[in-house]
Motif scaffolding. Structure first.
Motif, PDB file in Angstrom:
ATOM      1  N   ILE A 184      41.780  45.240  40.809  1.00  0.00           N
ATOM      2  CA  ILE A 184      41.976  44.094  39.903  1.00  0.00           C
ATOM      3  C   ILE A 184      40.662  43.819  39.169  1.00  0.00           C
ATOM      4  N   PRO A 185      40.709  43.699  37.842  1.00  0.00           N
ATOM      5  CA  PRO A 185      39.474  43.461  37.080  1.00  0.00           C
ATOM      6  C   PRO A 185      38.716  42.229  37.570  1.00  0.00           C
ATOM      7  N   LYS A 186      37.446  42.416  37.869  1.00  0.00           N
ATOM      8  CA  LYS A 186      36.631  41.319  38.417  1.00  0.00           C
ATOM      9  C   LYS A 186      36.392  40.198  37.399  1.00  0.00           C
ATOM     10  N   ASP A 187      36.331  40.578  36.112  1.00  0.00           N
ATOM     11  CA  ASP A 187      36.054  39.551  35.101  1.00  0.00           C
ATOM     12  C   ASP A 187      37.181  38.521  35.016  1.00  0.00           C
ATOM     13  N   GLU A 190      36.697  36.173  37.846  1.00  0.00           N
ATOM     14  CA  GLU A 190      35.561  35.282  37.576  1.00  0.00           C
ATOM     15  C   GLU A 190      35.939  34.174  36.595  1.00  0.00           C
ATOM     16  N   VAL A 191      36.737  34.533  35.583  1.00  0.00           N
ATOM     17  CA  VAL A 191      37.207  33.532  34.620  1.00  0.00           C
ATOM     18  C   VAL A 191      38.063  32.483  35.322  1.00  0.00           C
ATOM     19  N   ALA A 192      38.938  32.943  36.211  1.00  0.00           N
ATOM     20  CA  ALA A 192      39.785  32.013  36.961  1.00  0.00           C
ATOM     21  C   ALA A 192      38.936  31.066  37.804  1.00  0.00           C
ATOM     22  N   LYS A 193      37.862  31.611  38.380  1.00  0.00           N
ATOM     23  CA  LYS A 193      36.971  30.778  39.191  1.00  0.00           C
ATOM     24  C   LYS A 193      36.258  29.740  38.333  1.00  0.00           C
ATOM     25  N   LEU A 194      35.828  30.159  37.137  1.00  0.00           N
ATOM     26  CA  LEU A 194      35.150  29.237  36.216  1.00  0.00           C
ATOM     27  C   LEU A 194      36.096  28.145  35.724  1.00  0.00           C
ATOM     28  N   GLU A 195      37.384  28.495  35.635  1.00  0.00           N
ATOM     29  CA  GLU A 195      38.390  27.524  35.189  1.00  0.00           C
ATOM     30  C   GLU A 195      38.865  26.617  36.326  1.00  0.00           C
ATOM     31  N   SER A 196      38.168  26.713  37.469  1.00  0.00           N
ATOM     32  CA  SER A 196      38.458  25.875  38.646  1.00  0.00           C
ATOM     33  C   SER A 196      39.837  26.143  39.253  1.00  0.00           C
ATOM     34  N   ALA A 197      40.289  27.399  39.160  1.00  0.00           N
ATOM     35  CA  ALA A 197      41.563  27.775  39.781  1.00  0.00           C
ATOM     36  C   ALA A 197      41.396  27.827  41.298  1.00  0.00           C
ATOM     37  N   PHE A 203      45.775  33.788  43.488  1.00  0.00           N
ATOM     38  CA  PHE A 203      46.607  34.804  44.130  1.00  0.00           C
ATOM     39  C   PHE A 203      47.955  34.940  43.429  1.00  0.00           C
ATOM     40  N   PHE A 204      48.652  33.805  43.203  1.00  0.00           N
ATOM     41  CA  PHE A 204      50.007  33.868  42.673  1.00  0.00           C
ATOM     42  C   PHE A 204      50.059  34.167  41.177  1.00  0.00           C
ATOM     43  N   TYR A 205      49.058  33.713  40.427  1.00  0.00           N
ATOM     44  CA  TYR A 205      49.096  33.898  38.976  1.00  0.00           C
ATOM     45  C   TYR A 205      48.343  35.129  38.487  1.00  0.00           C
ATOM     46  N   ILE A 206      47.475  35.680  39.319  1.00  0.00           N
ATOM     47  CA  ILE A 206      46.697  36.845  38.895  1.00  0.00           C
ATOM     48  C   ILE A 206      46.922  38.034  39.830  1.00  0.00           C
TER      49      ILE A 206
END
Length: 295
Positions: A184-187, A190-197, A203-206
């Protein structure tokens, strides 16, 4: 014109050479897969291999009315309906857990893969020692005052086989999921983490969406393996096991021993058709899910 002529000659040469390379594989598939399946279809439509009189669908009608066949279908369906989802979900859960930086992660992974290196006869011997009437499990239950259970000759027999199936297949499925998770692409993560996911949203959306093709493959392989569990059950219990673990392959094996080829062939074709339908449904579901991911 000369250039076109050269290109067409080169194309013909490439096609000819490609055909020569493919020919051995095609002949192998024809000889060992297509022709035997044609023979099976032929046997399913005749009364017996000696006279060879066509009875068309009579064998199929007879086998659907056969009580042993219906029992085998019911047991195999129940087993697959329980064992396959567990094999997929538990292996995915273990892959997610091992994805984290846990202590002894490599040792745990090796332990789960060890059943793949152990011969089936040895695995069955372990299960016999554990689940025999005088085995280790009953000894442990006796400590708590629980009466002994004849595991392989009771309604718990299928539970024993499900545990055996899971122990044997979880490690391989887990490795497939771990490889898919690593790709799974790490970027994106990382974007999901920055968006406070949250981890669950990630897990469910990506992750689960990128795992769709692996989920399909693992489900199909687990389904196929669930139909092949006869080997273990046969070594545990013989030709005629307890009712709940009398599987389709028991029925087919007994028909083969009695040389009832027409009934055996009809059962094999019905099982193949059911497998094709189930796998087709899984492919359609994965294709729609994949399109949803692309969108």
């Amino acid at each position: 014109m000369k250039t076109r002529t050269k290109l067409s000659r080169r194309t013909k040469k490439v096609k000819r050479s490609s055909g020569l390379f493919i020919a051995p594989s095609f002949l192998g598939v024809l000889m060992f897969f297509i022709l035997p399946f044609m023979v099976v279809i032929y046997y399913s439509l005749i009364d017996n291999p000696i006279s060879g009189n066509f009875v068309f669908f009579e064998n199929f009608v007879n086998i659907v009315g056969n009580s042993a066949f219906r029992k085998a279908v019911h047991n195999t369906t129940v087993f697959s309906a329980v064992a396959v989802p567990l094999a997929v979900l538990l292996s995915l859960l273990m892959a997610i857990v091992l994805e984290a930086e846990l202590p002894f992660r490599s040792q745990f992974r090796t332990f789960l893969l060890s059943p793949m290196m152990v011969p089936v006869a040895s695995i069955v011997l372990i299960w016999q020692v554990l689940f025999h009437y005088n085995g280790a499990i009953n000894d442990m239950l006796g400590v708590f005052g629980i009466a002994k259970i004849d595991w392989l000759k009771s309604e718990y027999a299928q539970v024993v086989v499900v545990i055996l199936f899971l122990w044997k297949n979880l490690g391989y499925n887990m490795i497939l999921f771990m490889a898919a998770l690593a790709s799974i692409p790490k970027d994106i993560l990382e974007v999901a983490k920055l968006e406070s996911a949250t981890p669950l949203q990630t897990f469910f959306y990506i992750k689960i969406r990128y795992l769709s093709s692996t989920l399909l493959f693992v489900t199909i392989m687990s389904l196929i393996n669930s139909f092949k569990v006869f080997r273990e059950v046969y070594l545990l219990t013989g030709d005629y096991p307890y009712d709940t673990i009398y599987m389709l392959q028991h029925f087919m094996n007994n028909k083969f021993k009695s040389l009832d080829y027409q009934t055996l062939s009809a059962a094999a074709i019905l099982m193949s058709l059911v497998m094709v339908v189930i796998i087709g449904i899984l492919f359609v579901a994965e294709d729609r899910f994949g399109k949803d991911v692309e969108g």
